[in-house]
Design an enzyme around this catalytic site. Structure first.
Site, mmCIF file in Angstrom:
data_model
loop_
_atom_site.group_PDB
_atom_site.id
_atom_site.type_symbol
_atom_site.label_atom_id
_atom_site.label_comp_id
_atom_site.label_asym_id
_atom_site.label_seq_id
_atom_site.Cartn_x
_atom_site.Cartn_y
_atom_site.Cartn_z
ATOM 1 N N HIS A 96 4.437 -5.921 -2.225
ATOM 2 C CA HIS A 96 3.739 -6.112 -3.818
ATOM 3 C C HIS A 96 4.338 -7.284 -4.393
ATOM 4 O O HIS A 96 4.279 -7.320 -5.706
ATOM 5 C CB HIS A 96 4.121 -4.768 -4.326
ATOM 6 C CG HIS A 96 3.250 -3.348 -3.905
ATOM 7 N ND1 HIS A 96 2.202 -3.327 -4.512
ATOM 8 C CD2 HIS A 96 3.845 -2.377 -2.979
ATOM 9 C CE1 HIS A 96 1.459 -2.008 -3.778
ATOM 10 N NE2 HIS A 96 2.567 -1.871 -3.014
ATOM 11 N N THR A 97 4.585 -8.129 -3.802
ATOM 12 C CA THR A 97 4.931 -9.441 -4.314
ATOM 13 C C THR A 97 3.736 -10.599 -4.274
ATOM 14 O O THR A 97 3.706 -11.664 -5.073
ATOM 15 C CB THR A 97 6.177 -10.062 -3.707
ATOM 16 O OG1 THR A 97 6.081 -10.153 -2.554
ATOM 17 C CG2 THR A 97 7.292 -9.457 -4.043
ATOM 18 N N GLY B 239 -6.372 1.291 9.205
ATOM 19 C CA GLY B 239 -5.857 1.881 7.932
ATOM 20 C C GLY B 239 -4.400 2.681 8.039
ATOM 21 O O GLY B 239 -3.978 3.209 6.897
ATOM 22 N N GLY C 242 -1.789 0.390 7.446
ATOM 23 C CA GLY C 242 -1.035 -0.620 6.719
ATOM 24 C C GLY C 242 -0.831 -1.852 7.478
ATOM 25 O O GLY C 242 0.160 -2.612 7.309
ATOM 26 N N GLU D 277 -13.149 -9.511 0.623
ATOM 27 C CA GLU D 277 -12.704 -8.356 0.514
ATOM 28 C C GLU D 277 -12.695 -8.048 -0.979
ATOM 29 O O GLU D 277 -12.985 -6.974 -1.543
ATOM 30 C CB GLU D 277 -11.170 -8.300 1.112
ATOM 31 C CG GLU D 277 -10.659 -6.970 1.253
ATOM 32 C CD GLU D 277 -9.161 -6.815 2.231
ATOM 33 O OE1 GLU D 277 -9.231 -7.543 3.204
ATOM 34 O OE2 GLU D 277 -8.490 -6.069 1.966
ATOM 35 N N ASP E 152 -2.171 -11.167 3.983
ATOM 36 C CA ASP E 152 -2.515 -10.657 5.268
ATOM 37 C C ASP E 152 -3.386 -11.620 5.998
ATOM 38 O O ASP E 152 -3.175 -11.808 7.140
ATOM 39 C CB ASP E 152 -3.470 -9.207 4.814
ATOM 40 C CG ASP E 152 -2.669 -8.123 4.549
ATOM 41 O OD1 ASP E 152 -1.452 -8.432 4.341
ATOM 42 O OD2 ASP E 152 -3.739 -7.312 3.865
HETATM 43 P P1 ADP Z 1 -5.419 -1.747 7.077
HETATM 44 O O1 ADP Z 1 -5.818 -2.987 6.572
HETATM 45 O O2 ADP Z 1 -3.923 -1.504 6.550
HETATM 46 O O3 ADP Z 1 -5.817 -1.366 8.466
HETATM 47 P P2 ADP Z 1 -7.661 -1.127 5.324
HETATM 48 O O4 ADP Z 1 -8.047 0.135 4.332
HETATM 49 O O5 ADP Z 1 -7.132 -2.243 4.247
HETATM 50 O O6 ADP Z 1 -6.482 -0.617 6.180
HETATM 51 O O7 ADP Z 1 -8.843 -1.603 6.075
HETATM 52 C C1 ADP Z 1 -9.253 -0.629 7.111
HETATM 53 C C2 ADP Z 1 -10.767 -0.853 6.973
HETATM 54 O O8 ADP Z 1 -11.090 -2.210 7.610
HETATM 55 C C3 ADP Z 1 -11.510 0.173 7.968
HETATM 56 O O9 ADP Z 1 -11.733 1.450 7.512
HETATM 57 C C4 ADP Z 1 -12.627 -0.670 8.127
HETATM 58 O O10 ADP Z 1 -13.835 -0.447 6.995
HETATM 59 C C5 ADP Z 1 -12.417 -1.972 8.455
HETATM 60 N N1 ADP Z 1 -11.866 -2.379 9.719
HETATM 61 C C6 ADP Z 1 -10.765 -2.761 10.460
HETATM 62 N N2 ADP Z 1 -10.810 -2.831 11.616
HETATM 63 C C7 ADP Z 1 -12.202 -2.634 11.999
HETATM 64 C C8 ADP Z 1 -12.846 -2.626 13.286
HETATM 65 N N3 ADP Z 1 -12.228 -2.705 14.348
HETATM 66 N N4 ADP Z 1 -14.219 -2.121 13.350
HETATM 67 C C9 ADP Z 1 -14.794 -1.945 11.973
HETATM 68 N N5 ADP Z 1 -14.329 -2.100 10.853
HETATM 69 C C10 ADP Z 1 -12.967 -2.308 10.770
HETATM 70 MG MG MG Z 2 -6.057 -3.934 4.555
#
Ligand code: ADP
Ligand code: MG
Length: 367
Positions: free
Chosen positions: A16-17, A103, A105, A141, A153
């Site tokens: 969170h920085t 999802g 993290g 995003e 990221d």
């Molecule tokens: P994190 O980045 O921590 O994994 P986020 O909620 O930021 O979690 O991102 C997850 C979302 O990114 C998924 O729900 C989807 O919408 C998208 N996403 C990530 N990887 C894929 C993938 N391989 N295919 C389709 N969508 C993806």
């Molecule tokens: Mg993410």
């Protein structure tokens, strides 16, 4: 056929920085988003993902501005931003597969964005500087998914190197790669929960940090972000700030200092010092920033009782997802087994454990 793979990332410290112009220290990990793209002769891009039943199709000359409210928004955002960046996009059939958990993290979102961006650039036979690609993906995003995430990221996914952690100054985007010694293992453990609060609380924390900066600026006009505030300065102005805002700021300010100290500890190969900083980071995220949850706290507590661990903390935005653990390499396998077993016994949920060995950033494998 164009083939790209982009890794996920784990953030070692500096949580969170990144939206406070501060320091972060992520490393890419060996779990990937793979994108395969086959050029088409028309102006259509189709995207399918093995993780979702519904494919997406886009007409390049009429990219929709409205959100579908699912994963396709990430793809749409990347296409819109590449086009806005002057790239002459070509039609393609795109297939997305992943070994990276979504999802959790570990930044599957940035991994997906970067993999798709690199594939579409390759299809267009265009090139773009990596900082620009990272910015563009972040913008996708923000604007087209509605998540105001920092730049960490995308940078970690693009610019990481094997066997190194990446100290990133999110203000200047200066990168320093710091070697991770062979005798250190990074173990990532997934609590398997994701509380619904995560997105709204993320935006709330950002707003609290901004409120803190606005108040502090009345007496400290030269500060631009919490990055510019030391703990001493903050303590002097405690009375000006609402108690909650003060604690949020205290987390960010001390976490920024910890990220700097962590880089020093890693440069010196001092794993014990680095581990203590991870532990302190968790306490600060739990008590001052209030983004932990019982499952993360439990996972961290268990880890700290296991032989060979130097430190453990939650990683990522919080309210679920993963912990990151710094462990002696020769104890890592036993650590992972014991952590998984104890977490399952105590919570009834079998966690997934990932090898956090740092790997190279995104690569075009075939163009
Ligand atoms: P994190 O980045 O921590 O994994 P986020 O909620 O930021 O979690 O991102 C997850 C979302 O990114 C998924 O729900 C989807 O919408 C998208 N996403 C990530 N990887 C894929 C993938 N391989 N295919 C389709 N969508 C993806
Ligand atoms: Mg993410």
């Amino acid at each position: 056929v164009i083939e790209v793979r982009a890794p996920g990332r784990v953030n070692l410290i500096g949580e969170h920085t990144d939206y406070n112009d501060g320091f972060v220290m992520p490393a890419a990990i060996g779990y990937y988003t793979h994108v395969r793209a086959r050029r088409r002769d028309d102006r259509i891009v189709t995207v399918r993902s093995d993780r979702f039943p519904e494919p997406a199709a886009f007409q390049l000359d009429r990219l929709p501005r409205t959100r579908r409210g699912d994963w396709a928004d990430y793809a749409r955002g990347i296409l819109i931003e590449l086009a806005a960046g002057g790239i002459a996009l070509r039609g393609a059939d795109v297939l997305v597969t992943a070994t990276l958990p979504l999802g959790a993290g570990l930044s599957s979102s940035a991994s997906f964005e970067i993999a798709l961006a690199l594939a579409m650039l390759a299809a267009a036979e265009a090139s773009m500087e990596s900082t620009e690609i990272a910015r563009l993906a972040q913008c996708a995003e923000h604007e087209h998914v509605g998540i105001r995430s920092g730049i960490m990221d995308q940078f970690a996914v693009l610019r990481s190197h094997a066997h190194h952690a990446m100290l990133l100054d999110t203000r200047t985007l200066e990168v320093e790669l710091v070697p991770v010694p062979e005798r250190a293992a990074i173990v990532v453990a997934n609590t398997m929960v994701k509380h619904a609060l995560a997105a709204s609380e993320y935006n709330a924390r950002r707003a609290e940090c901004e409120a803190g900066v606005r108040i502090l600026q009345q007496t400290l006009p030269r500060i631009r972000a919490l990055r510019d505030v030391t703990l001493e300065m903050l303590e002097q102005h405690e009375a000006d700030l609402p108690a909650v805002v003060y604690r949020r700021c205290r987390h960010v300010v001390t976490e920024d200092a910890r990220a700097g100290e962590a880089a020093n500890a890693l440069r010196a190969g001092n794993l014990a010092a680095l581990g203590s900083l991870l532990n302190a980071s968790h306490e600060s995220l739990k008590n001052d920033y209030e983004v932990s949850c019982p499952e993360l706290d439990r996972m961290v507590e268990i880890a700290r009782t296991i032989e060979g661990v130097y430190g453990a903390r939650m990683t990522g935005g919080g309210f679920g997802g993963c912990t990151v653990n710094l462990v002696a390499a020769d104890r890592a396998a036993a650590f992972a087994r014991r952590l998984a077993r104890a977490y399952r016994t105590q919570t009834g949920t079998m966690p997934e454990i990932y090898d956090g060995t740092p790997v190279d950033g995104a690569q075009v494998l075939h163009a």
